[in-house]
Write an enzyme that holds these catalytic residues in place. Structure first.
Site, short mmCIF file in Angstrom:
data_model
loop_
_atom_site.label_atom_id
_atom_site.label_comp_id
_atom_site.label_asym_id
_atom_site.label_seq_id
_atom_site.Cartn_x
_atom_site.Cartn_y
_atom_site.Cartn_z
N PHE A 258 7.17 -36.98 -102.07
CA PHE A 258 6.88 -37.34 -100.80
C PHE A 258 8.08 -38.06 -100.11
CE2 PHE A 258 3.39 -38.33 -103.91
CZ PHE A 258 2.29 -38.14 -103.61
N ASP A 259 7.97 -38.02 -98.82
CA ASP A 259 8.82 -38.86 -97.89
C ASP A 259 8.18 -40.28 -98.01
OD1 ASP A 259 10.66 -39.42 -95.82
OD2 ASP A 259 9.23 -39.15 -94.26
#
Length: 305
Positions: free
Chosen positions: A147-148
């Site tokens: 995930f960013d």
């Protein structure tokens, strides 16, 4: 469904349906979400071994605006690849987005950017999935999800400050608000779902052998803005197994080493960089980084989501 998309665009819906019926015994080729779904099923097998009486597993639903006439080919494809997908939602040309809440959807994936935006607008975690530029082998036994941070797990609060006032003001703001949790982003709920299933393995003493591994891959700098991100996750009762603070460096080379089944980011240039390295990347159309929306969607074939 590339060939089917071409037929729909060039020859219309009736020829499209006719083609699907004539080829219903030919399985579709795997798409970009295929390895991700296979990894979900591998986790489910482990969960059923440990908790044979529990139904707390990944539930995969095939959402499609295809007509039910195409259902036989979809079923044949599912069986051909030995996938365990029993729930279909086929809406005959209408958008399937209105059904997502009824399915208690934690994550909606589609190659159709317009439908993904519809889902985001409905408050449902969603992302537009893209095929990588080259094939890279991924784990067959461990689901890996990257995930960013900002505008994915967290809100776009910090990105707004960068765009409005620059990096120096951003660093000052993050330091001053280090102990104030960021607001949640669109994919927080999906990370929560992953964490809940991880804990089922932890409770059996399998933390190091857990078949789910999560990664935070962010352009933030660890020294100047990383603490707030980690403290926010802690305040939610969440964690990621690994946190990679890149201080603005490209994400693609790190993703090539991680080899996640899927990587979520709100900025298309990071998605493109991941694709180049062979990563299946998904764009989350949320926050200040998004380009203005089109006024009218392009003509789109019925497609499985």
């Amino acid at each position: 469904m590339d060939e089917e998309q071409r037929i729909y665009t060039e020859q219309g819906v009736e020829e499209y349906v006719r083609y699907q019926l004539e080829h219903e015994n030919e399985p579709f080729s795997p798409g970009p979400a295929f390895p991700f779904v296979k990894a979900l099923e591998a986790v489910n097998r482990r969960l059923r071994e440990l908790y044979p009486d529990s139904e707390d597993v990944f539930d995969i639903v095939l959402m499609t605006n295809n007509h039910a006439q195409v259902g036989v080919r979809l079923i044949n494809s599912i069986n051909h690849y030995d996938l365990f997908i029993e729930r279909f939602c086929m809406t005959g040309g209408n958008s399937p987005i209105c059904y997502l809440k009824a399915y208690h959807t934690n994550l909606y994936l589609s190659a159709d950017a317009e439908k993904v935006r519809e889902a985001i607008d409905e408050g449902i975690a969603a992302a537009t999935i893209f095929s990588p530029s080259r094939d890279v082998a991924v784990s067959q036994s461990q689901l890996r999800v990257a995930f960013d941070g900002d505008a994915v797990l967290f809100s776009d609060e910090s990105e707004r400050i960068v765009k409005a006032h620059g990096l120096d003001r951003f660093f000052e703001h993050e330091k001053a608000h280090e102990n104030k949790p960021l607001a949640q982003g669109p994919l927080k709920g999906f990370l929560e779902a992953l964490g809940r299933l991880q804990k089922k393995f932890y409770s059996k003493g399998l933390r190091l052998e857990c078949p789910i591994r999560t990664y935070l891959v962010t352009a933030r700098s660890a020294a100047s803005s990383g603490a707030r991100a980690l403290k926010t996750l802690r305040s939610w009762g969440l964690e990621t197994d690994e946190a990679l603070f890149l201080a603005g460096a490209p994400k693609g080379p790190l993703l090539e080493k991680i080899r996640p089944h899927i990587f979520f980011d709100d900025q298309m240039f990071h998605v493109a960089g991941a694709q180049e390295m062979g990563t299946v990347a998904a764009h989350v159309p949320y926050g200040v980084a998004q380009t203005p929306r089109r006024t009218a969607p392009a003509k789109q074939a019925p497609s499985a989501q």
